[in-house]
Design a protein around this motif. Structure first.
Motif, PDB file in Angstrom:
ATOM      1  N   MET A 161      29.324   6.666 -17.595  1.00 35.46           N
ATOM      2  CA  MET A 161      29.155   6.661 -16.141  1.00 35.46           C
ATOM      3  C   MET A 161      29.658   5.371 -15.506  1.00 35.46           C
ATOM      4  N   GLU A 162      29.529   4.245 -16.216  1.00 33.74           N
ATOM      5  CA  GLU A 162      29.978   2.960 -15.674  1.00 33.74           C
ATOM      6  C   GLU A 162      31.483   2.955 -15.422  1.00 33.74           C
ATOM      7  N   GLN A 163      32.211   3.798 -16.113  1.00 29.73           N
ATOM      8  CA  GLN A 163      33.667   3.854 -15.924  1.00 29.73           C
ATOM      9  C   GLN A 163      34.032   4.331 -14.524  1.00 29.73           C
ATOM     10  N   PHE A 164      33.093   5.007 -13.846  1.00 27.69           N
ATOM     11  CA  PHE A 164      33.367   5.531 -12.515  1.00 27.69           C
ATOM     12  C   PHE A 164      32.989   4.558 -11.406  1.00 27.69           C
ATOM     13  N   LEU A 165      32.492   3.376 -11.773  1.00 29.19           N
ATOM     14  CA  LEU A 165      32.086   2.378 -10.791  1.00 29.19           C
ATOM     15  C   LEU A 165      33.228   1.437 -10.459  1.00 29.19           C
ATOM     16  N   THR A 166      33.247   0.983  -9.206  1.00 28.39           N
ATOM     17  CA  THR A 166      34.184  -0.070  -8.838  1.00 28.39           C
ATOM     18  C   THR A 166      33.670  -1.372  -9.438  1.00 28.39           C
ATOM     19  N   SER A 167      34.470  -2.411  -9.424  1.00 26.24           N
ATOM     20  CA  SER A 167      34.029  -3.688  -9.998  1.00 26.24           C
ATOM     21  C   SER A 167      32.819  -4.242  -9.240  1.00 26.24           C
ATOM     22  N   GLU A 168      32.791  -4.066  -7.935  1.00 28.72           N
ATOM     23  CA  GLU A 168      31.646  -4.530  -7.138  1.00 28.72           C
ATOM     24  C   GLU A 168      30.391  -3.721  -7.482  1.00 28.72           C
ATOM     25  N   GLN A 169      30.535  -2.415  -7.629  1.00 30.70           N
ATOM     26  CA  GLN A 169      29.408  -1.572  -8.003  1.00 30.70           C
ATOM     27  C   GLN A 169      28.910  -1.926  -9.397  1.00 30.70           C
ATOM     28  N   LYS A 170      29.844  -2.212 -10.298  1.00 28.65           N
ATOM     29  CA  LYS A 170      29.466  -2.594 -11.663  1.00 28.65           C
ATOM     30  C   LYS A 170      28.690  -3.909 -11.649  1.00 28.65           C
ATOM     31  N   ALA A 171      29.115  -4.856 -10.818  1.00 28.81           N
ATOM     32  CA  ALA A 171      28.419  -6.142 -10.715  1.00 28.81           C
ATOM     33  C   ALA A 171      26.998  -5.930 -10.187  1.00 28.81           C
ATOM     34  N   THR A 172      26.845  -5.074  -9.190  1.00 33.82           N
ATOM     35  CA  THR A 172      25.514  -4.766  -8.658  1.00 33.82           C
ATOM     36  C   THR A 172      24.672  -4.084  -9.718  1.00 33.82           C
ATOM     37  N   PHE A 173      25.277  -3.139 -10.437  1.00 35.59           N
ATOM     38  CA  PHE A 173      24.568  -2.439 -11.511  1.00 35.59           C
ATOM     39  C   PHE A 173      24.087  -3.428 -12.573  1.00 35.59           C
ATOM     40  N   ASP A 174      24.962  -4.336 -12.962  1.00 36.78           N
ATOM     41  CA  ASP A 174      24.590  -5.338 -13.977  1.00 36.78           C
ATOM     42  C   ASP A 174      23.446  -6.221 -13.483  1.00 36.78           C
ATOM     43  N   ALA A 175      23.489  -6.594 -12.195  1.00 29.25           N
ATOM     44  CA  ALA A 175      22.423  -7.434 -11.636  1.00 29.25           C
ATOM     45  C   ALA A 175      21.088  -6.686 -11.624  1.00 29.25           C
ATOM     46  N   VAL A 176      21.103  -5.422 -11.211  1.00 35.06           N
ATOM     47  CA  VAL A 176      19.875  -4.617 -11.195  1.00 35.06           C
ATOM     48  C   VAL A 176      19.372  -4.409 -12.614  1.00 35.06           C
ATOM     49  N   ASN A 177      20.288  -4.124 -13.522  1.00 37.58           N
ATOM     50  CA  ASN A 177      19.923  -3.912 -14.925  1.00 37.58           C
ATOM     51  C   ASN A 177      19.278  -5.173 -15.507  1.00 37.58           C
ATOM     52  N   MET A 178      19.818  -6.345 -15.168  1.00 33.01           N
ATOM     53  CA  MET A 178      19.265  -7.605 -15.648  1.00 33.01           C
ATOM     54  C   MET A 178      17.850  -7.806 -15.093  1.00 33.01           C
ATOM     55  N   MET A 179      17.633  -7.431 -13.816  1.00 30.62           N
ATOM     56  CA  MET A 179      16.295  -7.557 -13.215  1.00 30.62           C
ATOM     57  C   MET A 179      15.309  -6.669 -13.962  1.00 30.62           C
ATOM     58  N   PHE A 180      15.727  -5.429 -14.307  1.00 23.74           N
ATOM     59  CA  PHE A 180      14.846  -4.518 -15.026  1.00 23.74           C
ATOM     60  C   PHE A 180      14.531  -5.068 -16.416  1.00 23.74           C
ATOM     61  N   ASN A 181      15.517  -5.604 -17.080  1.00 29.72           N
ATOM     62  CA  ASN A 181      15.294  -6.164 -18.422  1.00 29.72           C
ATOM     63  C   ASN A 181      14.338  -7.343 -18.381  1.00 29.72           C
ATOM     64  N   ASN A 182      14.417  -8.162 -17.333  1.00 30.78           N
ATOM     65  CA  ASN A 182      13.526  -9.306 -17.197  1.00 30.78           C
ATOM     66  C   ASN A 182      12.112  -8.896 -16.830  1.00 30.78           C
ATOM     67  N   MET A 183      11.948  -7.733 -16.204  1.00 32.74           N
ATOM     68  CA  MET A 183      10.622  -7.243 -15.796  1.00 32.74           C
ATOM     69  C   MET A 183       9.854  -6.672 -16.984  1.00 32.74           C
ATOM     70  N   ASN A 184      10.560  -6.158 -17.950  1.00 29.66           N
ATOM     71  CA  ASN A 184       9.877  -5.491 -19.079  1.00 29.66           C
ATOM     72  C   ASN A 184       9.671  -6.421 -20.241  1.00 29.66           C
TER      73      ASN A 184
END
Length: 159
Positions: A136-159
Motif C-alpha cells: 500500500m505504501e507504494q501508492f503514497l506520494t513522498s509527502e504522504q509517506k513522510a506523514t505515514f512514517d511520522a504517524v507510525n513512529m508516534m504509534f510505536n512510541n505510544m505502545n
C-alpha cells in the motif's frame, strides 16, 4: 471557509490555559515589544505550571487505574485531522483508508482460514500485514509517506 480558520482547542490546551491567559494573549499585540516579551514568558510559564499541576494531581489517581485506555488508531487520526492543514488532512485520509484496507485484508485472511496455527500463525499474520502495508505504501506520494512514517513512529512510541 470560516470553519477551516477555526482553531481546534486540544485537551492539553484546555488543561494548561485559562480565560485569563487567553485574554492576555489577545491583548499582546497592543503592547510594546518589551511588554510582549515579558507577557509571552509569563503566559508560557503559567501554562507549564498548570500542566505540571494537572499531571501531578492526575498521576496520583491514575496509579489506581488497572485498565488503561486502549489505543484507537482511527479515532486518534480523526482528532489529528482537526489540527492540521487541508493538505495534511488529505494525507491522513489516505492513511486511514490504508489502515481500513489492511484491516479488511486481515479479516479476509482470517475468515478464509489461509493462516497456519500456533506460533507460526502470529508470525504469518505479522508478515502478511507488513507485506500488505509495503504494498500500500507504494501508492503514497513522498509527502504522504513522510506523514505515514511520522504517524507510525508516534504509534510505536505510544505502545
Amino acid at each position: 471557509m470560516e470553519e477551516e480558520n477555526k482553531l481546534h482547542i486540544t485537551e492539553i490546551d484546555q488543561i494548561s490555559s485559562s480565560e485569563q491567559l487567553n485574554m492576555m494573549k489577545v491583548a499582546m499585540p497592543y503592547m510594546n515589544y518589551n511588554m510582549q516579551k515579558t507577557m509571552a514568558l509569563l503566559i508560557k510559564s503559567t501554562e507549564i505550571m498548570n500542566t505540571m499541576n494537572y499531571f501531578n494531581d492526575v498521576g496520583d489517581l491514575q496509579a489506581c487505574d488497572l485498565n488503561p485506555k486502549k489505543m484507537d488508531t482511527e479515532q486518534f487520526l480523526v482528532e489529528i485531522k482537526e489540527v492540521v492543514s487541508p493538505k495534511q488532512r488529505e494525507t491522513l485520509d489516505v492513511l486511514m483508508n490504508i489502515f481500513k484496507a489492511n484491516d479488511f485484508y486481515s479479516t479476509y485472511k482470517n475468515k478464509m482460514g489461509n493462516s497456519n496455527s500456533g506460533n507460526n500463525n502470529n508470525k504469518n499474520n505479522l508478515n502478511n500485514n507488513i507485506n500488505m502495508m509495503s504494498l500500500m505504501e507504494q501508492f503514497l506520494t513522498s509527502e504522504q509517506k513522510a506523514t505515514f512514517d511520522a504517524v507510525n513512529m508516534m504509534f510505536n512510541n505510544m505502545n
